[in-house]
Structures are given as structure tokens and as C-alpha cells.
Scaffold this active site. Structure first.
Site, PDB file in Angstrom:
ATOM      1  N   LYS A  33       0.863  -1.178   0.000  1.00 13.29           N
ATOM      2  CA  LYS A  33       0.000   0.000   0.000  1.00 13.29           C
ATOM      3  C   LYS A  33       0.899   1.226   0.000  1.00 13.29           C
ATOM      4  CE  LYS A  33      -4.350   0.951   2.274  1.00 13.29           C
ATOM      5  NZ  LYS A  33      -5.067   1.040   0.986  1.00 13.29           N
ATOM      6  N   GLY A  34       0.519   2.279  -0.681  1.00 12.17           N
ATOM      7  CA  GLY A  34       1.345   3.486  -0.651  1.00 12.17           C
ATOM      8  C   GLY A  34       0.474   4.670  -1.021  1.00 12.17           C
ATOM      9  N   PHE A  36       0.331   5.852  -3.742  1.00 15.80           N
ATOM     10  CA  PHE A  36      -0.127   5.616  -5.119  1.00 15.80           C
ATOM     11  C   PHE A  36      -1.468   4.904  -5.155  1.00 15.80           C
ATOM     12  CE2 PHE A  36       2.532   2.194  -3.588  1.00 15.80           C
ATOM     13  CZ  PHE A  36       1.772   1.063  -3.822  1.00 15.80           C
ATOM     14  N   GLY A  37      -1.706   4.045  -4.169  1.00 16.24           N
ATOM     15  CA  GLY A  37      -2.887   3.189  -4.205  1.00 16.24           C
ATOM     16  C   GLY A  37      -2.489   1.902  -3.514  1.00 16.24           C
ATOM     17  N   SER A  38      -2.979   0.770  -4.005  1.00 13.18           N
ATOM     18  CA  SER A  38      -2.606  -0.487  -3.357  1.00 13.18           C
ATOM     19  C   SER A  38      -2.400  -1.563  -4.416  1.00 13.18           C
ATOM     20  CB  SER A  38      -3.735  -0.929  -2.417  1.00 13.18           C
ATOM     21  OG  SER A  38      -4.891  -1.189  -3.223  1.00 13.18           O
ATOM     22  N   VAL A  39      -1.585  -2.551  -4.080  1.00 12.92           N
ATOM     23  CA  VAL A  39      -1.357  -3.679  -4.988  1.00 12.92           C
ATOM     24  C   VAL A  39      -1.812  -4.946  -4.266  1.00 12.92           C
ATOM     25  CG1 VAL A  39       0.306  -4.918  -6.411  1.00 12.92           C
ATOM     26  CG2 VAL A  39       0.643  -2.484  -5.978  1.00 12.92           C
ATOM     27  N   LYS A  58      -2.989  -3.613  -9.391  1.00 16.08           N
ATOM     28  CA  LYS A  58      -2.738  -2.312  -8.766  1.00 16.08           C
ATOM     29  C   LYS A  58      -3.993  -1.469  -8.889  1.00 16.08           C
ATOM     30  CE  LYS A  58       0.794   1.268  -8.455  1.00 16.08           C
ATOM     31  NZ  LYS A  58       2.174   1.620  -8.851  1.00 16.08           N
ATOM     32  N   ASP A 152      12.312   6.877  -9.929  1.00 15.58           N
ATOM     33  CA  ASP A 152      12.083   6.397  -8.567  1.00 15.58           C
ATOM     34  C   ASP A 152      12.799   5.070  -8.339  1.00 15.58           C
ATOM     35  OD1 ASP A 152       9.150   5.773  -6.456  1.00 15.58           O
ATOM     36  OD2 ASP A 152      11.175   6.505  -6.023  1.00 15.58           O
TER      37      ASP A 152
HETATM   38  C1  R61 Z   1       3.570  -5.857  -9.969  1.00 15.62           C
HETATM   39  C2  R61 Z   1       3.937  -6.804  -8.871  1.00 15.62           C
HETATM   40  C3  R61 Z   1       4.170  -8.138  -9.154  1.00 15.62           C
HETATM   41  N1  R61 Z   1       4.495  -9.002  -8.179  1.00 15.62           N
HETATM   42  C4  R61 Z   1       4.599  -8.559  -6.915  1.00 15.62           C
HETATM   43  N2  R61 Z   1       4.932  -9.464  -5.972  1.00 15.62           N
HETATM   44  C5  R61 Z   1       5.037  -9.324  -4.594  1.00 15.62           C
HETATM   45  C6  R61 Z   1       5.074 -10.499  -3.824  1.00 15.62           C
HETATM   46  C7  R61 Z   1       5.174 -10.403  -2.459  1.00 15.62           C
HETATM   47  F1  R61 Z   1       5.215 -11.509  -1.728  1.00 15.62           F
HETATM   48  C8  R61 Z   1       5.236  -9.171  -1.804  1.00 15.62           C
HETATM   49  C9  R61 Z   1       5.316  -9.011  -0.295  1.00 15.62           C
HETATM   50  C10 R61 Z   1       6.494  -9.706   0.348  1.00 15.62           C
HETATM   51  C11 R61 Z   1       6.486  -9.430   1.827  1.00 15.62           C
HETATM   52  N3  R61 Z   1       5.207  -9.778   2.468  1.00 15.62           N
HETATM   53  C12 R61 Z   1       5.255  -9.470   3.903  1.00 15.62           C
HETATM   54  C13 R61 Z   1       4.061  -9.085   1.854  1.00 15.62           C
HETATM   55  C14 R61 Z   1       3.982  -9.351   0.372  1.00 15.62           C
HETATM   56  C15 R61 Z   1       5.209  -8.019  -2.594  1.00 15.62           C
HETATM   57  F2  R61 Z   1       5.277  -6.824  -1.977  1.00 15.62           F
HETATM   58  C16 R61 Z   1       5.103  -8.093  -3.978  1.00 15.62           C
HETATM   59  N4  R61 Z   1       4.398  -7.257  -6.568  1.00 15.62           N
HETATM   60  C17 R61 Z   1       4.067  -6.382  -7.533  1.00 15.62           C
HETATM   61  N5  R61 Z   1       3.871  -5.058  -7.235  1.00 15.62           N
HETATM   62  C18 R61 Z   1       4.011  -4.486  -5.973  1.00 15.62           C
HETATM   63  C19 R61 Z   1       3.514  -5.094  -4.826  1.00 15.62           C
HETATM   64  C20 R61 Z   1       3.639  -4.457  -3.600  1.00 15.62           C
HETATM   65  C21 R61 Z   1       4.274  -3.218  -3.525  1.00 15.62           C
HETATM   66  F3  R61 Z   1       4.383  -2.583  -2.336  1.00 15.62           F
HETATM   67  C22 R61 Z   1       4.796  -2.634  -4.668  1.00 15.62           C
HETATM   68  N6  R61 Z   1       5.472  -1.435  -4.566  1.00 15.62           N
HETATM   69  C23 R61 Z   1       6.435  -1.049  -3.567  1.00 15.62           C
HETATM   70  C24 R61 Z   1       6.931   0.371  -3.803  1.00 15.62           C
HETATM   71  C25 R61 Z   1       6.167   1.010  -4.899  1.00 15.62           C
HETATM   72  S1  R61 Z   1       5.407  -0.329  -5.676  1.00 15.62           S
HETATM   73  O1  R61 Z   1       4.052  -0.114  -5.976  1.00 15.62           O
HETATM   74  O2  R61 Z   1       6.268  -0.818  -6.736  1.00 15.62           O
HETATM   75  C26 R61 Z   1       4.659  -3.268  -5.891  1.00 15.62           C
END
Ligand code: R61
Length: 270
Positions: A33-34, A36-39, A58, A152
């Protein structure tokens, strides 16, 4: 030929589809979550038998109108990128009820590079770190070839697909460099912590490929400060020199991504 399950469902459900129907989207868990919104982690399961693919969706925070324009730009950016080291666009999902839309992307199971490094410190040795650095560098070289400035770049915005593959994610702040200029000047001050920003980005809000190079140096530092240094010191000094070069005060002093790519390959050979 398409696997049977897709043939049965007709053209709109093909693997390379770009419109996901909300009724087939199964929410699983939050990813992040940020501002920007949430994923969210979802499964797109048109057959309703849990055989559908896992996807990262997202969603935009339902607030200011300007966000919708920025979100549309982010979707257009990621849709135009085709590179092994950049997270893949899958499509969009319209939810008419709430008149909103979501960005559907491939799901990378290992999460952000920062979290991965914290959990797998012993796994990421010098060589693995240079492999990741080389992949990020190739992704940035591709972005530059498309005249995009990421703006970024940080280990939190790099995602881990497997123990041997990382990808650049989050194109929320990415801008196209105008054809007649070397840099992009933003009007509003950025949101990112300035630790990753080049001097000219802080003092003049100027962003260019060379300010992405500065941020890449910071990502090298993030990578390096997590991994084991129990390897050949030549690699360590090679990497330290690369970081220092990325932090040249004036943008012209900094190396290009292709030069950095060559230096990383050389260090991997050592
Ligand atoms: C497009 C995409 C594809 N796969 C994934 N896989 C993914 C797999 C995971 F297990 C986790 C976590 C690992 C740790 N435990 C505790 C919670 C889940 C995880 F965070 C992500 N995430 C994507 N996007 C995304 C998700 C989440 C984001 F906070 C951000 N962002 C961060 C800063 C700007 S941001 O929006 O880039 C992008």
C-alpha cells in the site's frame, strides 16, 4: 495452439488478453500500500476451479482526479515496455460499479528486492548481487532506449521473480524525455526520500538518464550493504568504483548504463 481451457472460452479469454472481467477476479491478499494506491494478489479464475493464473492488481486510491490521469499514464508506460528485466503488463480490469480501473501485472512471488535481501542474506553472495545489478542495468538501458526516465529507482521498487531474476517495477513517476531535451523538469517536488535523488534533481527538479544512473548507484549500495563480502576483493573494489562513478556531482561525469553494464560483466568474470 491455445490450451483447451482458453479455446473453450473464446478469444476474449486468451492468455495474451488485455481485459480482465472483475467477476472472475478472486482477491487473495494485500501485497503493498502506498500513496499511489494499493497492490493486491489475485487469481484470475474464469473457470472457477482455482486453475486460473496468479496476478498482481494495482488499484488506484479513490481520490483526486489528477491521480486518474497519472494512473492512465503509468498504464500506458508499462504497456509499452517489453523487456525480461521489467515487470510485465497483463491488462486492465474495469469495475463499472465503481467507475474505476485496475492495472493487471504478472505476479512475482518473491516480493521486493529489499525484503528478499533481508530474508536471504546468506543466499545473496557477491556473484548473485552482480547478476542482479547486471539485470537492473539492462532494464535501465532498455528504458533509456525508449526515452523513459524512471525517477524512482530504489531497491524497494525492484521485484524478485526467482533466486536468479529481478525486474524493475513501479512506473508511477516515470516520464518520457522530450525529443529536443536531455532532461525532464518536474513542476511539483517529488515524494521520494531524497537519499536516492541526484543533486540536480533536488536543487533544480531536473531528471535525466544520468539522474537514473545516480539512483542506480544507490541501488548498488543497497545491494552491496546486504550481501556477504566473503568473495574476491577485486569484485568489491570494482563495485565500489562503479558506485563512486554513479555519484559524480555533475551529470556529465557519470557513466552511461552501457558502460556500467560492461564493467559489471567484467566484474562477474573476475
Ligand atoms: C507488480 C507486482 C508483481 N508481483 C509482486 N509481488 C510481490 C510479492 C510479495 F510476496 C510481496 C510481499 C512480500 C512481503 N510480504 C510481507 C508481503 C507481500 C510483494 F510486496 C510483492 N508485486 C508487484 N507489485 C508491488 C507489490 C507491492 C508493492 F508494495 C509494490 N510497490 C512497492 C513500492 C512502490 S510499488 O508499488 O512498486 C509493488
Amino acid at each position: 495452439p491455445l490450451p483447451d481451457r482458453d479455446r473453450a472460452l473464446g478469444p476474449s479469454h486468451q492468455q495474451d488478453q488485455s481485459v480482465y472481467e472483475e467477476r472472475h477476479l478472486r482477491y487473495i491478499s494485500p501485497l503493498g500500500k502506498g500513496n499511489f494506491g494499493s497492490v493486491e494478489l489475485c487469481r484470475y479464475d474464469p473457470l472457477g476451479d482455482n486453475t486460473g493464473e496468479l496476478i498482481a492488481v494495482k488499484k488506484l486510491q479513490p481520490n483526486k482526479q489528477s491521480n486518474l490521469e497519472d494512473f492512465q499514464k503509468e498504464i500506458n508506460t508499462i504497456r509499452s515496455l517489453h523487456c525480461d528485466y521489467i515487470v510485465k503488463y497483463r491488462g486492465v480490469c474495469y469495475s463499472m460499479g465503481r467507475l474505476s480501473m485496475s492495472l493487471v501485472m504478472e505476479y512475482l512471488p518473491y516480493g521486493s528486492l529489499i525484503g528478499y535481501l533481508e530474508k536471504n542474506r546468506q543466499l545473496v553472495n557477491n556473484r548473485r548481487m552482480l547478476l542482479f545489478a547486471s539485470q537492473i542495468c539492462k532494464g535501465l538501458e532498455y528504458l533509456q532506449s525508449m526515452r523513459y526516465v524512471h525517477r524512482d529507482l530504489a531497491a524497494r521498487n525492484i521485484l524478485v521473480a526467482s533466486d536468479t531474476l529481478v525486474k524493475i517495477a513501479d512506473f508511477g513517476l516515470t516520464k518520457i524525455i522530450p525529443f529536443d531535451k536531455e532532461y525532464y523538469r518536474v513542476t511539483h517536488p517529488g515524494e521520494s526520500p531524497i537519499f536516492w535523488y541526484a543533486p540536480e534533481s533536488i536543487t533544480e527538479s531536473k531528471f535525466s538518464h544520468k539522474s537514473d544512473v545516480w539512483s542506480f548507484g544507490v541501488v548498488l549500495h543497497e545491494l552491496f550493504s546486504y550481501c556477504e563480502h566473503n568473495c574476491n576483493p577485486k569484485r568489491v573494489s570494482g563495485l565500489t568504483n562503479m558506485m563512486m562513478a554513479c555519484w559524480g556531482y555533475s551529470a556529465e561525469e557519470r557513466p552511461t548504463f552501457s558502460t556500467l553494464g560492461d564493467q559489471i560483466e567484467t566484474s562477474i568474470q573476475d
